[in-house]
Scaffold this active site. Structure first.
Site, mmCIF file in Angstrom:
data_model
loop_
_atom_site.group_PDB
_atom_site.id
_atom_site.type_symbol
_atom_site.label_atom_id
_atom_site.label_comp_id
_atom_site.label_asym_id
_atom_site.label_seq_id
_atom_site.Cartn_x
_atom_site.Cartn_y
_atom_site.Cartn_z
ATOM 1 N N SER A 30 11.529 39.361 81.113
ATOM 2 C CA SER A 30 12.665 40.542 81.080
ATOM 3 C C SER A 30 12.035 42.082 80.773
ATOM 4 C CB SER A 30 13.832 40.610 80.485
ATOM 5 O OG SER A 30 14.284 39.257 80.464
ATOM 6 N N HIS A 83 17.159 31.298 84.725
ATOM 7 C CA HIS A 83 17.330 30.832 83.348
ATOM 8 C C HIS A 83 18.408 29.908 83.376
ATOM 9 C CE1 HIS A 83 15.790 34.943 82.960
ATOM 10 N NE2 HIS A 83 15.323 34.439 81.734
#
Ligand code: 8IG
Length: 278
Positions: A30, A83
């Site tokens: 991220s 995820h």
């Protein structure tokens, strides 16, 4: 099933990039996703084009695989990951890592944004992952084992290869940052931890907390690839930070740390790709 899908994805990647094999791979976490855009002569393949590939549900960015020359070899970069907290199955979470290893990558660098539990860390610090704690009860290798991918009971004594960690530490020092090492604890999320959970992590030996990386590291070691990991501390974990955690804090810190992160990767990737050591 996994083996066939992985092999098919690898065949597609060879065809789409024009390169039969790649030497190493990098997964961008991220806030770190645009590193690949800085590499010259890159070939970009949208995840959506690759058979079997899970496509991140992020508005405007479904993720892409980038093939680029680095040093005396070639790297595959996974920009965008999925995820477990988004509801993806373990097989889907590790699909990309398996595909790049089937494409030839013998070393995989996993990067992420993480919460800092070790009180020596400050937001913006980069930390070399030295080990992990799997606190989720999930494992990408649950179920029947396919011996073509790897062994039933993989050894995890050295998930994060000591030689690669030492090389990274030298690069950190060369670019002028402290070569912190730390143990990464995988929590499922999507909530950040409570202060009590962070204390538990600390007691168990965690320096970092996050929601990714561990399943990919396990799948990579299962297939016999070497793994290196870098966390960007974007926030101090709950109870360690005096303020509530916010995703905006994470994004802002990632933006500030971009220069250092880029300096580390620019210096290290040629060494990582060649596999020759420092
Ligand atoms: I960035 O504090 C980021 N990811 N579990 N906890 C967990 N994941 C994170 C955190 C954090 N910060």
């Amino acid at each position: 099933m996994n083996y066939e899908e992985t092999t098919q994805a690898a065949a597609f990647i060879a065809d789409a990039t024009g390169f039969d094999t790649h030497d190493a791979a990098l997964v961008l976490g991220s806030g770190l996703g645009d590193y690949a855009a800085s590499l010259p002569d890159a070939v970009v393949v949208p995840y959506a084009d690759i058979p079997g590939f899970p496509v991140p549900q992020v508005v405007g960015h479904g993720g892409s695989l980038i093939s680029a020359p680095v040093g005396d070899g070639r790297i595959l970069i996974l920009s965008g990951r999925v995820h477990t907290y988004e509801g993806w199955e373990m097989d889907e979470v590790v699909f990309g890592v398996r595909a790049v290893i089937a494409s030839g990558a013998k070393r995989v660098m996993l990067t992420n944004a993480a919460g800092g539990v070790n009180s020596s860390y400050s937001p913006g610090d980069l930390v070399i992952i030295d080990d992990h704690l799997n606190l989720t009860g999930r494992n990408p290798l649950l179920g029947a084992n396919d011996d073509r991918l790897g062994p039933r009971f993989p050894d995890l004594s050295t998930v994060y290869t000591p030689r690669l960690r030492a090389e990274l530490a030298k690069v950190f020092t060369d670019v002028g940052i402290t070569p912190y090492e730390g143990t990464y604890a995988w929590f499922l999320g999507p909530t950040y931890e409570t202060p009590a959970e962070v204390q538990m992590g600390r007691t168990l030996g965690a320096d970092l907390v996050g929601m990714s990386t561990v399943p990919e590291a396990i799948a990579a070691r299962h297939m016999g690839a070497e793994v290196a990991g870098i966390s960007l501390v974007t926030n101090l974990a709950a109870g360690i930070s005096p303020t509530p955690l916010s995703h905006d804090e994470v994004t802002e810190t990632a933006a500030r740390a971009k220069e250092t992160f880029t300096a580390v990767l620019d210096a290290y990737l040629p060494i990582f790709v060649s596999g020759s050591g420092v």
